[in-house]
Design an enzyme around this catalytic site. Structure first.
Site, PDB file in Angstrom:
ATOM      1  N   CYS A  86     -42.824  31.357 -23.936  1.00 43.27           N
ATOM      2  CA  CYS A  86     -42.181  32.261 -24.938  1.00 43.27           C
ATOM      3  C   CYS A  86     -42.854  33.477 -24.861  1.00 43.27           C
ATOM      4  CB  CYS A  86     -42.297  31.652 -26.536  1.00 43.27           C
ATOM      5  SG  CYS A  86     -41.381  32.396 -27.516  1.00 43.27           S
ATOM      6  N   HIS A 194     -40.239  26.010 -26.597  1.00 48.28           N
ATOM      7  CA  HIS A 194     -41.554  25.507 -26.913  1.00 48.28           C
ATOM      8  C   HIS A 194     -41.734  23.961 -26.446  1.00 48.28           C
ATOM      9  CE1 HIS A 194     -43.339  28.947 -28.689  1.00 48.28           C
ATOM     10  NE2 HIS A 194     -42.082  29.346 -29.308  1.00 48.28           N
ATOM     11  N   GLU A 196     -44.604  22.672 -25.672  1.00 47.08           N
ATOM     12  CA  GLU A 196     -45.602  22.149 -26.502  1.00 47.08           C
ATOM     13  C   GLU A 196     -45.295  21.557 -27.777  1.00 47.08           C
ATOM     14  OE1 GLU A 196     -44.637  25.209 -26.015  1.00 47.08           O
ATOM     15  OE2 GLU A 196     -45.496  26.459 -27.539  1.00 47.08           O
TER      16      GLU A 196
END
Lengths: 220, 79
Positions: A86, A194, A196
């Protein structure tokens, strides 16, 4: 294997990156403050999501010139793996470690929702545990994710298989549905979604885990 | 010496902000708007007495940080 997460003023997903790395590595990564000019020995550098320097001037532009980034660019050129998520992707574009730039979303709206991505190249240290063409469920949360580059650059990215992920349903107007790209040597990856935040069952999807498992396995 | 750097998106780069401003102006009743482009103005006060040198410094600043040449053009003027 050693990993380092760079923390800028305005980063806000660094804990998510730290947790995803810890899950994959079995221990915590180092966290480096942006003002440090020395970067410890590391095999992987992660630039997390957020709004470094309040997105002043252009997203990622100020962070790209912070003292620690000179060191990150040096290491990247020596082959140390770098992952930008990002805002981290935006920073990598501003440092020119990756070509192109992220513009404001075409509809001017911040998008925060689940999206499907297609794995475009599973032959890299970052993506090896995915299947070529696999569709994965992840989230995006950004206002400037509209990838832009000249047609020549886009053609080169396609020919050189530098597109890592594409959106199945483009949320931001990105050129050729690009969600993430590699550098020429596939040692640097920048992506808007994202991954993660899709590594544990409580996240609602664990499709991002393979990214972190891939890179950890490659570097161990 | 005061220097002004204008940064504008290149022709052909979509400018959603300019478009939104254009729509808003039309909503306010302004007619005949063909196109709106939004850019940035950065004013610098730098310790330099020669206009040519000051412009030279501002150009370097523009190319290194103030503009991203992938999408933006810049122009420099002495105030």
């Amino acid at each position: 294997m050693l990993a380092a997460v760079i923390n800028f003023p305005g980063s806000n997903r660094e804990q998510d990156a730290i947790m995803a790395l810890e899950r994959a590595m079995g221990r915590k990564p180092q966290v480096i403050w942006h003002g440090d000019s020395a970067l410890p020995k590391t095999d992987l550098i992660v630039l997390p999501g957020g709004f470094s320097y309040g997105d002043y001037l252009r997203t990622g532009a100020m962070a790209a010139h912070s003292p620690i980034m000179r060191e990150v660019v040096d290491r990247a050129k020596k082959g140390v793996r770098v992952l930008g998520i990002c805002n981290g992707f935006q920073i990598l574009c501003e440092t020119q470690l990756l070509p192109g730039i992220l513009l404001r979303n075409s509809k001017l709206k911040f998008v925060c929702r689940r999206v499907k991505l297609r794995v475009e190249n599973a032959e890299s240290d970052f993506t090896r545990l995915y299947k070529q063409g696999q569709e994965i469920d992840v989230i995006v949360a950004h206002g400037d994710g509209n990838y832009f580059a000249s047609d020549d650059t886009l053609n080169h990215l396609e020919d050189n298989r530098q597109i890592a992920f594409r959106y199945c349903d483009n949320p931001n107007g990105a050129a050729r549905d690009i969600a993430g790209i590699f550098n020429n040597g596939r040692t640097v990856l920048g992506l808007m979604p994202h991954l993660e935040d899709a590594v544990e069952p409580m996240h609602g999807s664990t499709d991002g885990a393979a990214l972190f498992d891939s890179i950890v396995r490659a570097l161990q | 010496m005061k220097i002004r750097v204008n940064v504008m998106l290149k022709e052909g780069v979509l400018d959603p902000q300019g478009k939104a401003i254009g729509h808003a102006l039309a909503t306010l009743g302004f007619k005949g708007i063909d196109d709106v482009r939004a850019g940035k103005v950065i004013e610098l006060d730098i310790a330099e007495t020669s206009p040519d040198k000051a412009k030279e410094v501002a150009k370097k600043m523009a190319e290194k940080l103030l503009a991203n040449l992938v999408i933006e053009d810049y122009s420099v003027s002495v105030l």
